[in-house]
Write a protein that holds these residues in place. Structure first.
Motif, PDB file in Angstrom:
ATOM      1  N   ARG A  59      -3.750  -9.788  -3.419  1.00 18.17           N
ATOM      2  CA  ARG A  59      -3.498  -8.464  -3.976  1.00 18.17           C
ATOM      3  C   ARG A  59      -3.863  -8.412  -5.455  1.00 18.17           C
ATOM      4  O   ARG A  59      -4.425  -7.421  -5.928  1.00 18.17           O
ATOM      5  N   ILE A  60      -3.556  -9.477  -6.194  1.00 21.33           N
ATOM      6  CA  ILE A  60      -3.881  -9.507  -7.618  1.00 21.33           C
ATOM      7  C   ILE A  60      -5.391  -9.499  -7.817  1.00 21.33           C
ATOM      8  O   ILE A  60      -5.921  -8.758  -8.648  1.00 21.33           O
ATOM      9  N   ALA A  61      -6.117 -10.306  -7.042  1.00 21.48           N
ATOM     10  CA  ALA A  61      -7.579 -10.344  -7.155  1.00 21.48           C
ATOM     11  C   ALA A  61      -8.190  -9.002  -6.764  1.00 21.48           C
ATOM     12  O   ALA A  61      -9.143  -8.538  -7.403  1.00 21.48           O
ATOM     13  N   CYS A  86       1.021 -18.868  -8.054  1.00 19.28           N
ATOM     14  CA  CYS A  86       1.936 -17.837  -7.539  1.00 19.28           C
ATOM     15  C   CYS A  86       3.141 -18.479  -6.862  1.00 19.28           C
ATOM     16  O   CYS A  86       3.212 -18.589  -5.642  1.00 19.28           O
ATOM     17  N   PHE A  87       4.084 -18.906  -7.676  1.00 19.96           N
ATOM     18  CA  PHE A  87       5.317 -19.491  -7.140  1.00 19.96           C
ATOM     19  C   PHE A  87       6.381 -18.435  -6.888  1.00 19.96           C
ATOM     20  O   PHE A  87       7.330 -18.667  -6.182  1.00 19.96           O
ATOM     21  N   TRP A  88       6.233 -17.276  -7.522  1.00 20.27           N
ATOM     22  CA  TRP A  88       7.305 -16.290  -7.514  1.00 20.27           C
ATOM     23  C   TRP A  88       7.120 -15.223  -6.444  1.00 20.27           C
ATOM     24  O   TRP A  88       7.681 -14.154  -6.536  1.00 20.27           O
ATOM     25  N   GLY A  89       6.349 -15.507  -5.446  1.00 18.45           N
ATOM     26  CA  GLY A  89       6.202 -14.589  -4.334  1.00 18.45           C
ATOM     27  C   GLY A  89       5.121 -13.536  -4.516  1.00 18.45           C
ATOM     28  O   GLY A  89       5.027 -12.613  -3.720  1.00 18.45           O
TER      29      GLY A  89
END
Length: 172
Positions: A103-105, A95-98
């Motif tokens: 939240r994804i998990a 997750c480099f893009w912020g």
């Protein structure tokens, strides 16, 4: 037993193949008819798929079948918590893009819970009853608290993560 090829994995893989059969067929047809080249059946000229297109479509189908096989092994071998922990661990480093790995998990966990509830429910009702339920508001799926016990990476995790990134980087 080789690489997890037991009855449960094979049944799960066959179920995935059955569910994705139309996707596989459309993938083959799109590649066969969209790529230019020598016609496969010269007597039909412009209505014939190209040889290059058929080869490319078969290659893409084979890749998708391999992904489905690996997914069947993964889903049969790991519990939901282990799968989410693995996704969370990978997402922390990607997750480099912020975007937030938590939240994804969480969203993937809720989606899996909701999908399991729908799958268990769908075996009990007919297709007509399911169509009637689509017009009604959906009911909340009972969720339980889920805690992911984070473990540190070991050397094998780093090797597999790096090899996966190299494969994705060089894959055409």
């Amino acid at each position: 037993m080789t690489l997890g090829a037991n009855r449960q994995v094979i049944n799960l893989f066959l179920r995935y193949l059955r569910r994705s059969r139309w996707l596989l067929l459309v993938l083959l047809l799109v590649h066969a008819y969209s790529l230019p080249g020598v016609p496969l059946m010269p007597q039909f000229a412009m209505y014939s798929p190209s040889i290059v297109g058929v080869q490319s479509g078969l290659l893409q189908m084979w890749r998708l079948v391999l992904v489905l096989a690996l997914l069947a092994i993964l889903m049969a071998r790991l519990s939901r918590e282990s799968l989410l922990l693995g996704l969370y661990s990978i997402m922390r480093y990607v997750c480099f893009w912020g975007c937030s790995a938590k939240r994804i998990a969480t969203r993937i966990g809720l989606t899996l819970t909701y999908a399991d509830a729908l799958m268990n429910e769908s075996h009990k009702i007919s297709f007509q009853q399911r169509l009637r339920q689509l017009s009604q508001p959906t009911q909340a799926v009972p969720t339980s608290d889920m805690t992911l016990e984070q473990r540190p990476f070991i050397w094998l995790d780093y090797v597999s993560f790096c090899s996966m990134m190299v494969l994705f980087w060089w894959m055409p």
